[in-house]
Design an enzyme around this catalytic site. Structure first.
Site, PDB file in Angstrom:
ATOM      1  N   ARG A  91     -28.141  -2.470  72.417  1.00  0.00           N
ATOM      2  CA  ARG A  91     -28.824  -1.813  71.304  1.00  0.00           C
ATOM      3  C   ARG A  91     -28.947  -2.752  70.108  1.00  0.00           C
ATOM      4  O   ARG A  91     -29.992  -2.830  69.450  1.00  0.00           O
ATOM      5  CB  ARG A  91     -28.051  -0.540  70.909  1.00  0.00           C
ATOM      6  N   ARG A 125     -19.186  -5.137  59.908  1.00  0.00           N
ATOM      7  CA  ARG A 125     -18.941  -3.794  60.454  1.00  0.00           C
ATOM      8  C   ARG A 125     -17.954  -3.776  61.611  1.00  0.00           C
ATOM      9  O   ARG A 125     -17.111  -2.891  61.719  1.00  0.00           O
ATOM     10  CB  ARG A 125     -20.261  -3.172  60.972  1.00  0.00           C
ATOM     11  N   TYR A 146     -23.022 -22.062  62.329  1.00  0.00           N
ATOM     12  CA  TYR A 146     -22.498 -23.399  62.012  1.00  0.00           C
ATOM     13  C   TYR A 146     -23.699 -24.275  61.683  1.00  0.00           C
ATOM     14  O   TYR A 146     -24.769 -23.779  61.335  1.00  0.00           O
ATOM     15  CB  TYR A 146     -21.667 -23.891  63.205  1.00  0.00           C
ATOM     16  N   ARG A 199     -18.280 -31.788  49.168  1.00  0.00           N
ATOM     17  CA  ARG A 199     -19.236 -32.586  49.961  1.00  0.00           C
ATOM     18  C   ARG A 199     -19.606 -31.781  51.197  1.00  0.00           C
ATOM     19  O   ARG A 199     -19.147 -32.058  52.293  1.00  0.00           O
ATOM     20  CB  ARG A 199     -18.606 -33.919  50.367  1.00  0.00           C
ATOM     21  N   LYS A 217     -16.787 -22.381  60.517  1.00  0.00           N
ATOM     22  CA  LYS A 217     -15.875 -23.110  61.408  1.00  0.00           C
ATOM     23  C   LYS A 217     -14.920 -22.154  62.108  1.00  0.00           C
ATOM     24  O   LYS A 217     -14.646 -22.291  63.311  1.00  0.00           O
ATOM     25  CB  LYS A 217     -15.069 -24.147  60.614  1.00  0.00           C
ATOM     26  N   GLU A 288     -11.825 -29.491  55.433  1.00  0.00           N
ATOM     27  CA  GLU A 288     -13.249 -29.557  55.769  1.00  0.00           C
ATOM     28  C   GLU A 288     -14.082 -29.910  54.537  1.00  0.00           C
ATOM     29  O   GLU A 288     -13.970 -29.267  53.486  1.00  0.00           O
ATOM     30  CB  GLU A 288     -13.703 -28.194  56.325  1.00  0.00           C
ATOM     31  N   ASP A 289     -14.918 -30.922  54.670  1.00  0.00           N
ATOM     32  CA  ASP A 289     -15.920 -31.289  53.665  1.00  0.00           C
ATOM     33  C   ASP A 289     -15.337 -31.551  52.281  1.00  0.00           C
ATOM     34  O   ASP A 289     -15.847 -31.075  51.260  1.00  0.00           O
ATOM     35  CB  ASP A 289     -17.028 -30.227  53.610  1.00  0.00           C
ATOM     36  N   ASP A 311     -11.220 -32.536  59.869  1.00  0.00           N
ATOM     37  CA  ASP A 311     -12.234 -32.583  60.923  1.00  0.00           C
ATOM     38  C   ASP A 311     -13.303 -33.621  60.644  1.00  0.00           C
ATOM     39  O   ASP A 311     -13.820 -34.247  61.569  1.00  0.00           O
ATOM     40  CB  ASP A 311     -12.869 -31.205  61.097  1.00  0.00           C
ATOM     41  N   ASP A 312     -13.657 -33.839  59.371  1.00  0.00           N
ATOM     42  CA  ASP A 312     -14.683 -34.830  59.046  1.00  0.00           C
ATOM     43  C   ASP A 312     -14.222 -36.239  59.426  1.00  0.00           C
ATOM     44  O   ASP A 312     -15.026 -37.053  59.896  1.00  0.00           O
ATOM     45  CB  ASP A 312     -15.015 -34.798  57.550  1.00  0.00           C
ATOM     46  N   ALA A 348     -20.173 -45.740  55.164  1.00  0.00           N
ATOM     47  CA  ALA A 348     -18.753 -46.074  54.992  1.00  0.00           C
ATOM     48  C   ALA A 348     -18.035 -44.985  54.198  1.00  0.00           C
ATOM     49  O   ALA A 348     -17.117 -45.257  53.425  1.00  0.00           O
ATOM     50  CB  ALA A 348     -18.609 -47.429  54.297  1.00  0.00           C
ATOM     51  N   ALA A 351     -16.477 -39.915  57.072  1.00  0.00           N
ATOM     52  CA  ALA A 351     -16.850 -39.756  58.474  1.00  0.00           C
ATOM     53  C   ALA A 351     -17.043 -41.113  59.138  1.00  0.00           C
ATOM     54  O   ALA A 351     -16.524 -41.380  60.234  1.00  0.00           O
ATOM     55  CB  ALA A 351     -18.120 -38.921  58.584  1.00  0.00           C
ATOM     56  N   ASN A 467     -25.331 -34.762  59.323  1.00  0.00           N
ATOM     57  CA  ASN A 467     -25.749 -33.356  59.228  1.00  0.00           C
ATOM     58  C   ASN A 467     -26.136 -33.037  57.795  1.00  0.00           C
ATOM     59  O   ASN A 467     -25.691 -33.710  56.860  1.00  0.00           O
ATOM     60  CB  ASN A 467     -24.579 -32.445  59.642  1.00  0.00           C
ATOM     61  N   ASN A 512     -21.595 -32.682  68.646  1.00  0.00           N
ATOM     62  CA  ASN A 512     -21.123 -31.600  67.783  1.00  0.00           C
ATOM     63  C   ASN A 512     -19.601 -31.593  67.725  1.00  0.00           C
ATOM     64  O   ASN A 512     -18.929 -31.608  68.761  1.00  0.00           O
ATOM     65  CB  ASN A 512     -21.631 -30.266  68.358  1.00  0.00           C
TER      66      ASN A 512
END
Length: 626
Positions: A91, A125, A146, A199, A217, A288-289, A311-312, A348, A351, A467, A512
């Site tokens: 639905r 919900r 993501y 960033r 994430k 992250e970032d 993670d970066d 540089a 990442a 990205n 990814n």
């Protein structure tokens, strides 16, 4: 007498069967010690009536059974027809397809953002159904929750905000964070993704709006790794913003003051880390970032004390290294030949340097794992930033880039100088791999790609890893049309494959981070390791590199399909657990202690991982007065 012997034989037979049954039960208990299925225990709730229907953690909507409706005082609050979970999804999907167009906020609002809006409403919900839809359609919806869509969500987050999700720690909360963490309702948190918004995906400083990346994430941690959604926490550390537009925007939701810096900034991050680990000592925190100047410093500051990773820096590096190893295989060479690859790196930042450092460590291990091997591996990289080739002549060189600064003699021998352009470096070095992590869209211009035609490799690799999509250094069409059909192409954001004609396909591989970070988090959680070691991260990357079949790699496919992400994550997590055991870091999880973990075979480790992954099935709800 005969009746006596018959009775004796019968008793003996019963005793024998009981003995067998007890032995079987003992075996089952032993086996169950590492196969407790996550998410299938009855759930105790302390609310009833409309409160349960308004709680996305527990709401099942029309799927509540009649006994649950009676037990939870919701009979009559729902339509009488009880629907299965699949009927609910069917639905919803009909409505989703119909509403995609209607949900657009004017002609400038892309369809991807419309899909995000609709999925977000479902998330608000009914979390179980939301994750069921996401898992069953992961290939279609991962780019929505993501990258690349999450970048657009973060840019517009102040306008999209409807209800709170996660926690916000600000510079104004200094001295209060230790008590603040107890405002979060979950007694147990396994995973936190935190950002300071400085960033976001190469989009720059988005301030408090960056929490969208933490939410996205964690959606993937749930979907890919089976982390229980009731035990995840998106977090935002709001230390201000240097984005002048946000500082004057009356709708902006964050602190409208310039960013803290120096010791003031560090004291806020320190307080946050102390607070979350005081309440949840076994939590894993993924950074992250964060902007480059803080990313490496914070990683070194905390990684040997807390269960955390960036993670970066580390996730991006692992995925890129897995792709680089895949590119070696695509050339028809064994992965052990990786140290022979010449790699030009554009970018540089955190990442770019993270990838170079990880690739160098991988080469070092393949060359003998000693200091001379480490020095030899350094010479395979040529790092170019916005000012050109980095050499020892560079003034005020970034400490992170210093180990990869070319010696003057090396540069001159190659016909290069300090600050040489990317085109010049590619022409002279003739690299096997051109790796882009610059966040500069279109950096791999026609001239740069023309220069790559001079590569000494039989199958040059072009990695446009920045990205979101607009920041990709080039498109696959540009790479294949200019450099040639034999290119191995990878990118950070998704692109479609390229039709090369004559029935040939130019494969566009998405490198990814989703391939690795869920498995790193899950493997660390289940191993019970108090830190995330370099060995655990390298085990994850090598597992991903080895995942692809030989025939796929020869076709230029170096990353697997996102549709198999649960299986990929299971394998990666098992590799992380195995490495933690081998490094004597594993302390266990729940009923499985470190000693029991050490007894498991590889196959049993995989089973252990699978059975501790949450699945989006409605649990049985049992009310208990608080």
């Amino acid at each position: 007498m005969s009746n006596f012997y018959s009775h004796l034989r019968l008793s003996s037979s019963i005793a024998k069967r009981l003995k067998q049954r007890m032995a079987t039960t003992t075996m089952m208990i032993d086996r169950r010690s590492f196969t407790t299925t996550e998410g299938h225990r009855p759930t105790i709730v302390h609310k009833r009536g409309l409160d349960i229907l308004h709680d996305p953690w527990f709401n099942k909507g029309t799927a509540f059974s009649m006994t649950e409706r009676d037990r939870l005082d919701i009979r009559g609050l729902l339509p009488s027809n009880i629907m299965t979970a699949q009927q609910q999804i069917d639905r919803f999907m009909v409505d989703l397809k119909r509403l995609e167009v209607q949900a657009r906020d004017g002609p400038s609002d892309p369809y991807a953002l419309a899909k995000w809006r609709i999925l977000n409403r479902l998330h608000d919900r009914n979390e179980t159904m939301y994750y069921k839809v996401l898992i069953d359609n992961i290939e279609e919806y991962a780019p929505i929750v993501y990258t690349p869509t999450v970048g657009l969500v973060c840019q517009k987050y102040s306008g999209l905000f409807r209800r709170p999700r996660g926690m916000y720690f600000s510079a104004a909360d200094r001295g209060e964070m230790m008590s603040m963490v107890y405002n979060w309702p979950a007694e147990q948190v396994d995973m936190i993704v935190v950002t300071d918004g400085s960033r976001i995906l190469g989009l720059g400083d988005l301030g408090v709006q960056g929490i969208g990346i933490s939410i996205g994430k964690l959606d993937l941690y749930v979907a890919a790794a089976g982390i229980n959604p009731q035990r995840v926490l998106p977090a935002m550390i709001d230390v201000g913003t240097n984005n002048e537009k946000l500082l004057t925007d009356p709708l902006y939701l964050g602190l409208q003051e310039h960013r803290l810096d120096g010791e003031e900034y560090l004291s806020v991050i320190d307080e946050f880390m102390e607070a979350v680990f005081t309440r949840w000592p076994h939590v894993i925190v993924q950074f992250e970032d964060f902007q480059s100047k803080w990313a490496f410093m914070l990683l070194q500051r905390y990684r040997n004390t807390y269960r955390m990773f960036n993670d970066d820096v580390q996730g991006t590096a692992g995925v890129a290294v897995a792709g680089l190893l895949g590119a070696v295989r695509a050339q028809g060479r064994p992965m052990i030949d990786f140290p022979k690859q010449k790699i030009v790196v554009a970018g540089a930042g955190s990442a770019g340097l993270g990838v170079v450092n990880d690739a160098r460590k991988t080469m070092k291990r393949m060359l003998g794992n000693n200091e001379s091997a480490f020095e030899s591996a350094r010479s395979q990289f040529w790092v170019v930033d916005a000012k050109g080739l980095i050499t020892e002549e560079r003034e005020n060189i970034d400490p992170g880039a210093l180990p990869f600064a070319r010696k003057i003699k090396e540069a001159k021998h190659q016909g290069l100088r300090e600050g040489a352009s990317l085109v010049e470096v590619v022409k002279e070095v003739k690299p096997d791999v051109l790796l882009g992590l610059s966040a500069v869209g279109g950096l791999f211009s026609k001239e740069v790609l023309e220069a790559m035609k001079g590569s000494t490799s039989t199958r040059p690799a072009i990695f446009a890893m920045s990205n979101p999509t607009l920041n990709a250094e080039c498109t696959p069409e540009e790479a294949f049309s200019i450099v040639g059909d034999n290119v191995v192409f990878a990118s950070g954001s998704p692109f479609k494959d390229v039709d090369l004609g004559n029935g040939q396909i130019g494969h566009s591989n998405q490198g990814n981070n989703m391939y690795l970070f869920p498995g790193i988090g899950l493997g660390t959680l289940l191993s019970g390791s108090r830190i995330i070691s370099d060995g655990m991260l390298q085990a994850a990357a090598e597992c991903l590199a080895a995942y692809m079949k030989e025939e796929d790699v020869h076709e230029g496919i170096i990353y697997p399909s996102i549709s198999g992400i649960r299986d990929i994550t299971t394998k990666v997590a098992a590799a992380v657990v195995k490495e933690a055991i081998s490094e004597d870091l594993a302390e266990g999880y729940r009923d499985m202690d470190g000693r029991e973990l050490q007894k498991l075979t590889e196959e049993e480790i995989v089973t252990y991982v699978k059975n501790n992954m949450w699945n989006p099935d409605y649990p049985t709800l049992v009310y208990k007065r608080d």
